[in-house]
Design a protein around this motif. Structure first.
Motif, PDB file in Angstrom:
ATOM      1  N   VAL A   1       0.727  -1.426   0.009  1.00 35.89           N
ATOM      2  CA  VAL A   1      -0.142   0.061  -0.147  1.00 35.89           C
ATOM      3  C   VAL A   1       0.866   1.411   0.102  1.00 35.89           C
ATOM      4  N   GLY A   2       2.005   1.142   0.048  1.00 35.59           N
ATOM      5  CA  GLY A   2       2.809   2.527   0.081  1.00 35.59           C
ATOM      6  C   GLY A   2       4.376   2.300   0.080  1.00 35.59           C
ATOM      7  N   SER A   3       4.958   3.622   0.206  1.00 36.66           N
ATOM      8  CA  SER A   3       6.480   3.553   0.359  1.00 36.66           C
ATOM      9  C   SER A   3       6.677   4.751   1.422  1.00 36.66           C
ATOM     10  N   ALA A   4       8.151   4.562   1.962  1.00 37.77           N
ATOM     11  CA  ALA A   4       8.685   5.188   3.201  1.00 37.77           C
ATOM     12  C   ALA A   4      10.212   5.530   2.893  1.00 37.77           C
ATOM     13  N   ARG A   5      10.512   6.559   3.973  1.00 37.66           N
ATOM     14  CA  ARG A   5      11.988   6.749   3.733  1.00 37.66           C
ATOM     15  C   ARG A   5      12.198   6.583   5.149  1.00 37.66           C
ATOM     16  N   ILE A   6      13.200   5.574   5.765  1.00 39.66           N
ATOM     17  CA  ILE A   6      13.712   5.345   7.117  1.00 39.66           C
ATOM     18  C   ILE A   6      15.102   5.960   7.593  1.00 39.66           C
ATOM     19  N   LYS A   7      15.259   6.862   8.383  1.00 39.65           N
ATOM     20  CA  LYS A   7      16.528   7.261   8.719  1.00 39.65           C
ATOM     21  C   LYS A   7      16.889   6.855  10.269  1.00 39.65           C
ATOM     22  N   GLY A   8      18.019   6.941  10.663  1.00 38.67           N
ATOM     23  CA  GLY A   8      18.272   6.567  11.925  1.00 38.67           C
ATOM     24  C   GLY A   8      19.746   6.564  12.360  1.00 38.67           C
ATOM     25  N   PHE A   9      20.099   6.062  13.575  1.00 37.25           N
ATOM     26  CA  PHE A   9      21.311   5.936  14.010  1.00 37.25           C
ATOM     27  C   PHE A   9      21.593   5.201  15.327  1.00 37.25           C
ATOM     28  N   GLU A  10      22.257   4.483  15.488  1.00 36.22           N
ATOM     29  CA  GLU A  10      22.821   3.717  16.683  1.00 36.22           C
ATOM     30  C   GLU A  10      24.132   4.184  17.166  1.00 36.22           C
ATOM     31  N   ALA A  11      24.086   3.775  18.734  1.00 38.32           N
ATOM     32  CA  ALA A  11      25.373   4.129  19.376  1.00 38.32           C
ATOM     33  C   ALA A  11      25.298   3.094  20.611  1.00 38.32           C
ATOM     34  N   GLU A  12      26.742   2.549  20.860  1.00 37.80           N
ATOM     35  CA  GLU A  12      27.006   1.884  21.978  1.00 37.80           C
ATOM     36  C   GLU A  12      28.148   1.939  22.458  1.00 37.80           C
TER      37      GLU A  12
END
Length: 225
Positions: free
Chosen positions: A57-68
């Motif tokens: 049903v659709g499309s999306a853009r995903i952005k993010g970051f991780e730190a440990e």
């Protein structure tokens, strides 16, 4: 279809007393599958009950970051922490998926289910040398998750509020470090929270949810060969 680009670094610093790992990513998500809220083509005239049919049903853009990171401060004192951020933005959603479209075709009230923007955890422990008796290590840790939704078409009935959990543990190790015993308590402060939420009926406003585990304690014994 998910296309992802990621950049990051893994490092051990200061004679390996500090570990720091970082990563950032962006993704293009196409042909997203969601459960349709409305299927007029399959329902009799005038019937608007949810049809629960999966569809692209659709499309999306995903952005993010991780730190440990983990830091051995001095002696047996050790600190560790991690954090992650996710920005999930729909670019387009088919009208039959639910929500209300704005001029760009993106739906209001459509935050993806079980996708917290923020998650973090941190912990502190200290190993105490007890000579011939072995060692004792107390540890305390905290974890947090921001608000999430239980279904793709958001409603207050399926909102799962942010929650923070705390755990504590005391571990004894033998002088040869081949035997250890731990006493731990999870959900130390008896936080009441939900893991899942879903609507049983849109028209009557009935929903169900699964609560998280209450305060629990456990004793663990280990033998290393």
């Amino acid at each position: 279809k998910l296309s992802t680009w990621e950049v990051g670094v893994k490092s051990d610093l200061f004679d390996r007393r500090v570990r720091l790992n970082l990563a950032a990513y962006t993704s293009e998500y196409k042909d997203i599958q969601l459960t349709l809220n409305s299927c007029p083509q399959y329902n009799p005239p005038g019937v608007t009950v949810p049809c629960a049919m999966p569809a692209n049903v659709g499309s999306a853009r995903i952005k993010g970051f991780e730190a440990e990171s983990s830091v051995r401060l001095f002696g047996g004192l050790m600190y560790d922490a991690s954090i992650s951020y996710t920005d999930f933005t729909y670019k387009s959603i088919a009208a039959q998926a639910g929500g209300t479209a704005n001029p760009n075709g993106v739906q209001y009230g459509m935050v993806p289910p079980y996708t917290p923007k923020w998650k973090w955890s941190t912990g502190l422990q200290y190993e105490i040398d007890a000579g011939d008796v072995g060692s004792f290590t107390p540890r305390f840790d905290i974890s947090h998750q921001s608000k999430i939704w239980g279904v793709a078409v958001n409603s207050l009935r399926t909102q799962i509020n942010a929650y923070t959990l705390s755990n504590a543990r005391l571990t004894w190790r033998s002088p040869q470090r081949d035997i250890e015993a731990s006493l731990e308590v999870t959900n130390l402060f008896k936080k009441y929270y939900y893991l899942t939420a879903s609507e049983v009926s849109v028209t009557t406003g009935v929903a169900n949810a699964q609560p998280g585990r209450p305060r629990e304690w456990a004793i663990t014994l280990k033998k290393h060969f």
